[in-house]
Structures are given as C-alpha cells and as structure tokens.
Design a protein around this motif. Structure first.
Motif, PDB file in Angstrom:
ATOM      1  N   ASN A 141       9.647 -22.544  12.241  1.00 39.47           N
ATOM      2  CA  ASN A 141       7.917 -21.837  13.239  1.00 39.47           C
ATOM      3  C   ASN A 141       8.428 -21.828  14.050  1.00 39.47           C
ATOM      4  N   ARG A 142       9.605 -22.836  15.072  1.00 39.44           N
ATOM      5  CA  ARG A 142       9.925 -22.376  16.474  1.00 39.44           C
ATOM      6  C   ARG A 142      10.303 -20.620  16.769  1.00 39.44           C
ATOM      7  N   CYS A 143      11.246 -20.425  15.335  1.00 42.40           N
ATOM      8  CA  CYS A 143      11.778 -19.751  15.792  1.00 42.40           C
ATOM      9  C   CYS A 143      10.855 -18.560  15.909  1.00 42.40           C
ATOM     10  N   ASN A 144       9.660 -18.180  14.794  1.00 42.52           N
ATOM     11  CA  ASN A 144       8.213 -17.233  15.017  1.00 42.52           C
ATOM     12  C   ASN A 144       7.480 -17.478  15.614  1.00 42.52           C
ATOM     13  N   ARG A 145       7.650 -18.623  17.186  1.00 40.70           N
ATOM     14  CA  ARG A 145       6.844 -19.038  18.112  1.00 40.70           C
ATOM     15  C   ARG A 145       8.136 -18.019  18.972  1.00 40.70           C
ATOM     16  N   MET A 146       9.072 -17.402  19.143  1.00 38.76           N
ATOM     17  CA  MET A 146       9.454 -16.909  20.037  1.00 38.76           C
ATOM     18  C   MET A 146       9.017 -15.707  20.435  1.00 38.76           C
ATOM     19  N   LYS A 147       8.936 -15.229  22.239  1.00 43.29           N
ATOM     20  CA  LYS A 147       8.210 -13.611  21.956  1.00 43.29           C
ATOM     21  C   LYS A 147       9.362 -12.854  21.951  1.00 43.29           C
ATOM     22  N   LEU A 148      10.261 -12.768  21.785  1.00 38.97           N
ATOM     23  CA  LEU A 148      11.006 -11.246  21.816  1.00 38.97           C
ATOM     24  C   LEU A 148      12.121 -11.591  20.451  1.00 38.97           C
ATOM     25  N   ILE A 149      11.352 -11.087  19.874  1.00 40.91           N
ATOM     26  CA  ILE A 149      11.857 -10.493  18.499  1.00 40.91           C
ATOM     27  C   ILE A 149      13.336 -10.307  18.262  1.00 40.91           C
ATOM     28  N   GLU A 150      14.410  -9.735  19.358  1.00 45.50           N
ATOM     29  CA  GLU A 150      15.680  -9.605  19.126  1.00 45.50           C
ATOM     30  C   GLU A 150      15.731 -11.425  18.300  1.00 45.50           C
ATOM     31  N   ASP A 151      16.087 -12.189  19.761  1.00 44.80           N
ATOM     32  CA  ASP A 151      15.661 -13.742  19.845  1.00 44.80           C
ATOM     33  C   ASP A 151      15.033 -14.236  18.426  1.00 44.80           C
ATOM     34  N   ARG A 152      13.848 -14.211  17.739  1.00 45.68           N
ATOM     35  CA  ARG A 152      13.036 -14.826  16.564  1.00 45.68           C
ATOM     36  C   ARG A 152      14.035 -13.967  15.963  1.00 45.68           C
ATOM     37  N   ASN A 153      14.438 -12.965  15.900  1.00 48.73           N
ATOM     38  CA  ASN A 153      15.029 -12.517  14.293  1.00 48.73           C
ATOM     39  C   ASN A 153      16.755 -13.380  14.260  1.00 48.73           C
ATOM     40  N   ALA A 154      17.399 -13.351  15.530  1.00 48.55           N
ATOM     41  CA  ALA A 154      18.589 -14.233  15.793  1.00 48.55           C
ATOM     42  C   ALA A 154      18.439 -15.953  15.268  1.00 48.55           C
ATOM     43  N   CYS A 155      17.379 -16.587  15.492  1.00 54.23           N
ATOM     44  CA  CYS A 155      17.317 -17.763  15.212  1.00 54.23           C
ATOM     45  C   CYS A 155      16.295 -17.512  13.612  1.00 54.23           C
ATOM     46  N   LEU A 156      16.157 -16.936  13.427  1.00 50.17           N
ATOM     47  CA  LEU A 156      15.614 -16.585  11.735  1.00 50.17           C
ATOM     48  C   LEU A 156      17.357 -16.636  10.839  1.00 50.17           C
ATOM     49  N   LYS A 157      17.942 -16.275  11.583  1.00 51.43           N
ATOM     50  CA  LYS A 157      19.154 -15.980  10.187  1.00 51.43           C
ATOM     51  C   LYS A 157      19.714 -17.051  10.391  1.00 51.43           C
ATOM     52  N   ARG A 158      19.812 -17.956  11.777  1.00 51.31           N
ATOM     53  CA  ARG A 158      20.551 -19.488  11.624  1.00 51.31           C
ATOM     54  C   ARG A 158      20.373 -20.308  11.003  1.00 51.31           C
ATOM     55  N   ILE A 159      18.639 -20.273  10.266  1.00 48.86           N
ATOM     56  CA  ILE A 159      18.732 -21.208   9.619  1.00 48.86           C
ATOM     57  C   ILE A 159      18.878 -20.461   8.077  1.00 48.86           C
ATOM     58  N   GLY A 160      19.936 -22.525   7.673  1.00 44.15           N
ATOM     59  CA  GLY A 160      20.001 -22.136   6.564  1.00 44.15           C
ATOM     60  C   GLY A 160      19.475 -21.635   5.048  1.00 44.15           C
ATOM     61  N   PRO A 161      20.268 -21.418   4.343  1.00 41.18           N
ATOM     62  CA  PRO A 161      19.192 -21.004   2.593  1.00 41.18           C
ATOM     63  C   PRO A 161      17.999 -22.613   2.889  1.00 41.18           C
ATOM     64  N   ASN A 162      17.401 -22.664   0.958  1.00 45.56           N
ATOM     65  CA  ASN A 162      16.191 -23.891   0.575  1.00 45.56           C
ATOM     66  C   ASN A 162      17.166 -24.231   0.245  1.00 45.56           C
ATOM     67  N   PHE A 163      16.867 -25.704  -0.305  1.00 44.86           N
ATOM     68  CA  PHE A 163      17.170 -26.975  -0.351  1.00 44.86           C
ATOM     69  C   PHE A 163      17.509 -26.710  -1.897  1.00 44.86           C
ATOM     70  N   GLU A 164      16.905 -25.428  -2.530  1.00 42.29           N
ATOM     71  CA  GLU A 164      17.819 -25.643  -4.264  1.00 42.29           C
ATOM     72  C   GLU A 164      19.198 -24.504  -4.112  1.00 42.29           C
ATOM     73  N   GLN A 165      19.052 -23.589  -2.775  1.00 37.41           N
ATOM     74  CA  GLN A 165      19.863 -22.187  -3.032  1.00 37.41           C
ATOM     75  C   GLN A 165      21.507 -23.815  -2.361  1.00 37.41           C
ATOM     76  N   TYR A 166      20.949 -24.393  -1.267  1.00 35.51           N
ATOM     77  CA  TYR A 166      21.648 -25.354  -1.068  1.00 35.51           C
ATOM     78  C   TYR A 166      22.748 -26.200  -1.947  1.00 35.51           C
ATOM     79  N   GLU A 167      21.525 -26.905  -2.723  1.00 32.76           N
ATOM     80  CA  GLU A 167      22.199 -27.043  -3.829  1.00 32.76           C
ATOM     81  C   GLU A 167      23.047 -26.860  -4.525  1.00 32.76           C
ATOM     82  N   ARG A 168      23.191 -25.107  -4.637  1.00 29.48           N
ATOM     83  CA  ARG A 168      23.590 -24.608  -5.730  1.00 29.48           C
ATOM     84  C   ARG A 168      24.999 -24.511  -4.957  1.00 29.48           C
TER      85      ARG A 168
END
Length: 78
Positions: free
Chosen positions: A32-59
């Motif tokens: 949600n924090r990433c999606n509120r960013m106005k610049l698409i480049e910043d938003r995409n970079a922010c979303l890339k930094r977010i890790g995998p979902n919990f199931e993937q993390y556990e695997r």
C-alpha cells in the motif's frame, strides 16, 4: 486435566499461523505504501524491494536450510 492438551495444540496452531498472518500484514502495508507513490519509477522500485509472500518465503527458507545441512564440513572441521 484432559482439556490441557487440546488447548495446548490450539495455542501452538494459532501461534504458528500468526507468523504468516503478521508477515502478510506487513507485506500488505508495504504494498500500500508503494502504491501511494506518485512516480511510476519509484513505485516499481519500491514494489521490487518487497519480498515474496509467506508461503514462498517458507519454501525458500526450507530449501536453504536443507542445502546447508547437506553440505559436508569444510576440511579441518569435525
């Protein structure tokens, strides 16, 4: 005293599932924090930094743990 084991099992199950729930809540907040960013480049970079979902993390974590436990000891270490 016969009620203690079922309550203990329930407590263990809830605590184990709580980790995934807390992880997912954190992931949602970050997204949600990433999606509120106005610049698409910043938003995409922010979303890339977010890790995998919990199931993937556990695997991934389990694969890493298994891989480390299967490696032989380095020379000189017993």
């Amino acid at each position: 005293m016969k009620i203690l084991p079922p309550l203990l099992c329930l407590a263990v199950m809830l605590s184990a599932s709580g980790c995934g729930l807390l992880y997912d809540i954190g992931q949602d907040a970050d997204t949600n924090r990433c999606n509120r960013m106005k610049l698409i480049e910043d938003r995409n970079a922010c979303l890339k930094r977010i890790g995998p979902n919990f199931e993937q993390y556990e695997r991934d974590r389990e694969k890493l743990r298994r891989g480390l436990s299967e490696k032989p000891n380095p020379p000189g270490r017993q």
